[in-house]
Each structure stands twice: as C-alpha cells, then as structure tokens.
Design a protein around this motif. Structure first.
Motif, PDB file in Angstrom:
ATOM      1  N   GLN A  12      13.386   2.866   2.210  1.00 47.94           N
ATOM      2  CA  GLN A  12      12.361   3.828   1.811  1.00 47.94           C
ATOM      3  C   GLN A  12      12.176   3.835   0.287  1.00 47.94           C
ATOM      4  O   GLN A  12      11.050   3.928  -0.206  1.00 47.94           O
ATOM      5  N   ARG A  14      12.704   1.288  -1.744  1.00 42.15           N
ATOM      6  CA  ARG A  14      11.976   0.052  -2.091  1.00 42.15           C
ATOM      7  C   ARG A  14      10.491   0.185  -1.761  1.00 42.15           C
ATOM      8  O   ARG A  14       9.634  -0.267  -2.512  1.00 42.15           O
ATOM      9  N   ALA A  15      10.179   0.791  -0.632  1.00 46.46           N
ATOM     10  CA  ALA A  15       8.782   0.956  -0.230  1.00 46.46           C
ATOM     11  C   ALA A  15       8.044   1.854  -1.222  1.00 46.46           C
ATOM     12  O   ALA A  15       6.906   1.568  -1.617  1.00 46.46           O
ATOM     13  N   GLU A  16       8.677   2.933  -1.647  1.00 50.02           N
ATOM     14  CA  GLU A  16       8.046   3.842  -2.605  1.00 50.02           C
ATOM     15  C   GLU A  16       7.926   3.193  -3.976  1.00 50.02           C
ATOM     16  O   GLU A  16       6.934   3.380  -4.682  1.00 50.02           O
ATOM     17  N   THR A  17       8.938   2.422  -4.383  1.00 48.73           N
ATOM     18  CA  THR A  17       8.894   1.742  -5.676  1.00 48.73           C
ATOM     19  C   THR A  17       7.773   0.716  -5.709  1.00 48.73           C
ATOM     20  O   THR A  17       7.152   0.501  -6.751  1.00 48.73           O
ATOM     21  N   ALA A  18       7.487   0.093  -4.593  1.00 49.59           N
ATOM     22  CA  ALA A  18       6.404  -0.896  -4.531  1.00 49.59           C
ATOM     23  C   ALA A  18       5.041  -0.247  -4.738  1.00 49.59           C
ATOM     24  O   ALA A  18       4.097  -0.898  -5.166  1.00 49.59           O
ATOM     25  N   LYS A  19       4.925   1.043  -4.450  1.00 44.21           N
ATOM     26  CA  LYS A  19       3.652   1.755  -4.604  1.00 44.21           C
ATOM     27  C   LYS A  19       3.384   2.168  -6.053  1.00 44.21           C
ATOM     28  O   LYS A  19       2.260   2.517  -6.382  1.00 44.21           O
ATOM     29  N   VAL A  20       4.404   2.127  -6.895  1.00 41.37           N
ATOM     30  CA  VAL A  20       4.264   2.590  -8.276  1.00 41.37           C
ATOM     31  C   VAL A  20       3.387   1.626  -9.065  1.00 41.37           C
ATOM     32  O   VAL A  20       3.529   0.409  -8.968  1.00 41.37           O
ATOM     33  N   SER A  21       2.487   2.186  -9.857  1.00 41.77           N
ATOM     34  CA  SER A  21       1.646   1.366 -10.736  1.00 41.77           C
ATOM     35  C   SER A  21       2.341   1.282 -12.092  1.00 41.77           C
ATOM     36  O   SER A  21       2.265   2.198 -12.911  1.00 41.77           O
ATOM     37  N   TRP A  22       3.022   0.173 -12.332  1.00 45.70           N
ATOM     38  CA  TRP A  22       3.795   0.011 -13.553  1.00 45.70           C
ATOM     39  C   TRP A  22       2.872  -0.391 -14.697  1.00 45.70           C
ATOM     40  O   TRP A  22       1.992  -1.215 -14.536  1.00 45.70           O
TER      41      TRP A  22
END
Length: 65
Positions: A12, A14-22
């Motif tokens: 979960q 990793r999934a949320e981190t992938a959604k972050v706009s860096w």
C-alpha cells in the motif's frame, strides 16, 4: 478497523508513493531560491521595523532624562 500484515502495508505504501507527483530538479532549485529570497526580505523588514521602534523609544525616553 482491520489490521493488515506488514507485506500488505508495504504494498500500500508503494502504491501511494507511485501516485505522488515529485518535483523535478529545476522546480526544487527555483523554489529553494524563492524561499531564501523571501526569508532575506522578511529579515530585512523586521530589522528595519526593530530599528524604527528602537529609535522611537530612545528618542521618547531621552525626553524624560
């Protein structure tokens, strides 16, 4: 609330981190420079306000000596 095991938790995360706009490197540099400029301007402003208040107090208290 249901508990999740550590493996599910990490999935979960990793999934949320992938959604972050860096931000990219340029955005970070520009934002950092803007923060430093604003901090400097704020410091100068408060220095001048402090100087004005101090001068006013010294002048006012000088009348009573």
């Amino acid at each position: 609330m249901a508990k999740t095991n550590p493996f599910q938790f990490m999935q979960q995360v990793r999934a949320e981190t992938a959604k972050v706009s860096w931000p990219n490197r340029r955005e970070v540099v520009v934002t950092t420079i803007m923060v430093l400029i604003m901090a400097t301007l704020t410091a100068v402003f408060f220095f001048l306000v402090d100087l004005l208040i101090r001068t006013g107090l010294v002048t006012t208290l000088g009348f009573f000596n």
